[in-house]
Write a protein that holds these residues in place. Structure first.
Motif, PDB file in Angstrom:
ATOM      1  N   GLN A 106       0.860  -1.176   0.000  1.00 59.17           N
ATOM      2  CA  GLN A 106       0.000   0.000   0.000  1.00 59.17           C
ATOM      3  C   GLN A 106       0.900   1.230   0.000  1.00 59.17           C
ATOM      4  OE1 GLN A 106      -1.577  -1.561   3.653  1.00 59.17           O
ATOM      5  NE2 GLN A 106      -3.629  -1.709   2.772  1.00 59.17           N
ATOM      6  N   VAL A 107       0.922   1.924  -1.127  1.00 63.17           N
ATOM      7  CA  VAL A 107       1.789   3.091  -1.290  1.00 63.17           C
ATOM      8  C   VAL A 107       0.896   4.330  -1.367  1.00 63.17           C
ATOM      9  CG1 VAL A 107       3.584   4.176  -2.695  1.00 63.17           C
ATOM     10  CG2 VAL A 107       3.441   1.668  -2.580  1.00 63.17           C
ATOM     11  N   LEU A 108       1.041   5.221  -0.398  1.00 64.10           N
ATOM     12  CA  LEU A 108       0.268   6.460  -0.371  1.00 64.10           C
ATOM     13  C   LEU A 108       1.190   7.644  -0.615  1.00 64.10           C
ATOM     14  CD1 LEU A 108      -1.831   5.855   2.878  1.00 64.10           C
ATOM     15  CD2 LEU A 108      -2.471   5.330   0.529  1.00 64.10           C
ATOM     16  N   THR A 109       0.705   8.641  -1.338  1.00 70.42           N
ATOM     17  CA  THR A 109       1.496   9.845  -1.583  1.00 70.42           C
ATOM     18  C   THR A 109       0.599  11.059  -1.677  1.00 70.42           C
ATOM     19  OG1 THR A 109       3.196  10.859  -2.987  1.00 70.42           O
ATOM     20  CG2 THR A 109       1.479   9.601  -4.110  1.00 70.42           C
ATOM     21  N   LYS A 110       1.144  12.209  -1.353  1.00 72.51           N
ATOM     22  CA  LYS A 110       0.490  13.490  -1.629  1.00 72.51           C
ATOM     23  C   LYS A 110       1.087  14.097  -2.885  1.00 72.51           C
ATOM     24  CE  LYS A 110      -1.218  14.851   2.840  1.00 72.51           C
ATOM     25  NZ  LYS A 110      -1.264  15.873   3.863  1.00 72.51           N
ATOM     26  N   ARG A 111       2.075  13.444  -3.428  1.00 68.28           N
ATOM     27  CA  ARG A 111       2.786  13.955  -4.607  1.00 68.28           C
ATOM     28  C   ARG A 111       2.388  13.136  -5.836  1.00 68.28           C
ATOM     29  NH1 ARG A 111       5.589  14.531   0.147  1.00 68.28           N
ATOM     30  NH2 ARG A 111       6.767  16.479   0.380  1.00 68.28           N
ATOM     31  N   SER A 112       1.119  13.235  -6.202  1.00 70.24           N
ATOM     32  CA  SER A 112       0.572  12.389  -7.262  1.00 70.24           C
ATOM     33  C   SER A 112       1.244  12.623  -8.612  1.00 70.24           C
ATOM     34  CB  SER A 112      -0.939  12.592  -7.382  1.00 70.24           C
ATOM     35  OG  SER A 112      -1.243  13.945  -7.626  1.00 70.24           O
ATOM     36  N   SER A 113       1.618  13.849  -8.934  1.00 69.34           N
ATOM     37  CA  SER A 113       2.248  14.103 -10.236  1.00 69.34           C
ATOM     38  C   SER A 113       3.605  13.401 -10.322  1.00 69.34           C
ATOM     39  CB  SER A 113       2.395  15.605 -10.497  1.00 69.34           C
ATOM     40  OG  SER A 113       3.232  16.196  -9.524  1.00 69.34           O
ATOM     41  N   LEU A 114       4.344  13.368  -9.225  1.00 70.23           N
ATOM     42  CA  LEU A 114       5.632  12.669  -9.233  1.00 70.23           C
ATOM     43  C   LEU A 114       5.423  11.165  -9.327  1.00 70.23           C
ATOM     44  CD1 LEU A 114       7.595  14.756  -6.573  1.00 70.23           C
ATOM     45  CD2 LEU A 114       7.682  14.940  -9.066  1.00 70.23           C
ATOM     46  N   MET A 115       4.385  10.658  -8.657  1.00 66.68           N
ATOM     47  CA  MET A 115       4.085   9.229  -8.737  1.00 66.68           C
ATOM     48  C   MET A 115       3.710   8.843 -10.168  1.00 66.68           C
ATOM     49  SD  MET A 115       1.279   6.872  -6.719  1.00 66.68           S
ATOM     50  CE  MET A 115      -0.136   7.730  -7.392  1.00 66.68           C
ATOM     51  N   VAL A 116       2.824   9.613 -10.790  1.00 66.06           N
ATOM     52  CA  VAL A 116       2.395   9.304 -12.159  1.00 66.06           C
ATOM     53  C   VAL A 116       3.581   9.341 -13.113  1.00 66.06           C
ATOM     54  CG1 VAL A 116       1.022  10.169 -14.103  1.00 66.06           C
ATOM     55  CG2 VAL A 116       0.004   9.995 -11.820  1.00 66.06           C
ATOM     56  N   ARG A 117       4.437  10.343 -12.983  1.00 60.59           N
ATOM     57  CA  ARG A 117       5.623  10.439 -13.835  1.00 60.59           C
ATOM     58  C   ARG A 117       6.521   9.209 -13.652  1.00 60.59           C
ATOM     59  NH1 ARG A 117       8.378  15.232 -12.130  1.00 60.59           N
ATOM     60  NH2 ARG A 117       6.489  16.244 -12.841  1.00 60.59           N
ATOM     61  N   TYR A 118       6.715   8.804 -12.405  1.00 61.28           N
ATOM     62  CA  TYR A 118       7.547   7.632 -12.132  1.00 61.28           C
ATOM     63  C   TYR A 118       6.920   6.378 -12.751  1.00 61.28           C
ATOM     64  CZ  TYR A 118       9.902   3.779 -10.016  1.00 61.28           C
ATOM     65  OH  TYR A 118      10.601   2.611  -9.863  1.00 61.28           O
ATOM     66  N   LEU A 119       5.625   6.183 -12.544  1.00 61.21           N
ATOM     67  CA  LEU A 119       4.956   4.981 -13.040  1.00 61.21           C
ATOM     68  C   LEU A 119       4.997   4.908 -14.559  1.00 61.21           C
ATOM     69  CD1 LEU A 119       1.901   4.936 -10.633  1.00 61.21           C
ATOM     70  CD2 LEU A 119       3.943   3.477 -10.527  1.00 61.21           C
ATOM     71  N   ARG A 120       4.829   6.027 -15.224  1.00 57.89           N
ATOM     72  CA  ARG A 120       4.925   6.037 -16.694  1.00 57.89           C
ATOM     73  C   ARG A 120       6.324   5.651 -17.151  1.00 57.89           C
ATOM     74  NH1 ARG A 120       1.471  11.453 -17.505  1.00 57.89           N
ATOM     75  NH2 ARG A 120      -0.583  10.475 -17.507  1.00 57.89           N
ATOM     76  N   GLY A 121       7.326   6.140 -16.440  1.00 62.14           N
ATOM     77  CA  GLY A 121       8.704   5.780 -16.778  1.00 62.14           C
ATOM     78  C   GLY A 121       9.008   4.313 -16.529  1.00 62.14           C
ATOM     79  N   ARG A 122       8.432   3.753 -15.509  1.00 63.16           N
ATOM     80  CA  ARG A 122       8.723   2.355 -15.159  1.00 63.16           C
ATOM     81  C   ARG A 122       7.883   1.382 -15.973  1.00 63.16           C
ATOM     82  NH1 ARG A 122      11.609  -0.076 -10.939  1.00 63.16           N
ATOM     83  NH2 ARG A 122      11.023  -2.237 -10.590  1.00 63.16           N
ATOM     84  N   TYR A 123       6.590   1.668 -16.144  1.00 60.09           N
ATOM     85  CA  TYR A 123       5.678   0.713 -16.775  1.00 60.09           C
ATOM     86  C   TYR A 123       5.156   1.159 -18.132  1.00 60.09           C
ATOM     87  CZ  TYR A 123       5.703  -1.230 -12.072  1.00 60.09           C
ATOM     88  OH  TYR A 123       6.092  -1.757 -10.860  1.00 60.09           O
ATOM     89  N   GLY A 124       5.556   2.343 -18.595  1.00 56.91           N
ATOM     90  CA  GLY A 124       5.059   2.836 -19.869  1.00 56.91           C
ATOM     91  C   GLY A 124       3.554   3.006 -19.825  1.00 56.91           C
ATOM     92  N   ALA A 125       2.886   2.480 -20.823  1.00 61.58           N
ATOM     93  CA  ALA A 125       1.424   2.571 -20.873  1.00 61.58           C
ATOM     94  C   ALA A 125       0.768   1.480 -20.037  1.00 61.58           C
ATOM     95  CB  ALA A 125       0.951   2.473 -22.322  1.00 61.58           C
ATOM     96  N   GLY A 126       1.577   0.551 -19.536  1.00 62.60           N
ATOM     97  CA  GLY A 126       1.028  -0.537 -18.732  1.00 62.60           C
ATOM     98  C   GLY A 126       0.730  -0.099 -17.311  1.00 62.60           C
TER      99      GLY A 126
END
Length: 140
Positions: A106-126
């Motif tokens: 369970q990963v919680l953040t208040k920094r959603s834009s940084l999380m989304v950027r990271y996830l796109r870099g790691r998983y691409g469109a997946g």
């Protein structure tokens, strides 16, 4: 890391990062800051430096040693997507979560834009693996 926790919606906590900085008014009553600041200046205590951001690489492999599946609150004492947490360190956290896939994270953040950027870099469109739950807390 705590193998048990009084937090009712999780089974354990894992803190490969501790400390944070305030970004919203919602941070004014942060339990993690209150807890850790009590130990500022106590030599040898894990929170000797209070709530200052600290990477804890020695904790990265901890979930691998837990054989029983657990719901694990990642960084209950920090925010994994804090702007000062280096991407390679976040990669190491995700490497561990992916390797120890018998747990639910369970990963919680208040920094959603940084999380989304990271996830796109790691998983691409997946998508992230289904055992890694990613949530953001609305800024208030």
């Amino acid at each position: 890391m705590a193998s048990t926790t009084p937090i009712e919606w999780t089974d354990a906590t894992w803190n490969p990062v501790t400390g944070c900085t305030k970004i919203t008014r919602g941070c004014d009553f942060c339990y993690a800051e209150r807890f850790s600041e009590r130990f500022r200046g106590v030599p040898g205590h894990p929170f000797e430096n209070g709530f200052d951001l600290k990477l804890r690489p020695e904790r990265l492999a901890q979930p691998l040693s837990w054989r029983q599946p657990r719901r694990i609150f990642v960084n209950s004492m920090s925010d994994l997507f804090h702007k000062e947490v280096p991407r390679p360190f976040i990669d190491s956290v995700f490497d561990t979560m992916e390797a120890a896939d018998w747990h639910t994270y369970q990963v919680l953040t208040k920094r959603s834009s940084l999380m989304v950027r990271y996830l796109r870099g790691r998983y691409g469109a997946g998508k992230a693996p289904p055992h890694i739950w990613l949530c953001f807390v609305l800024r208030t």
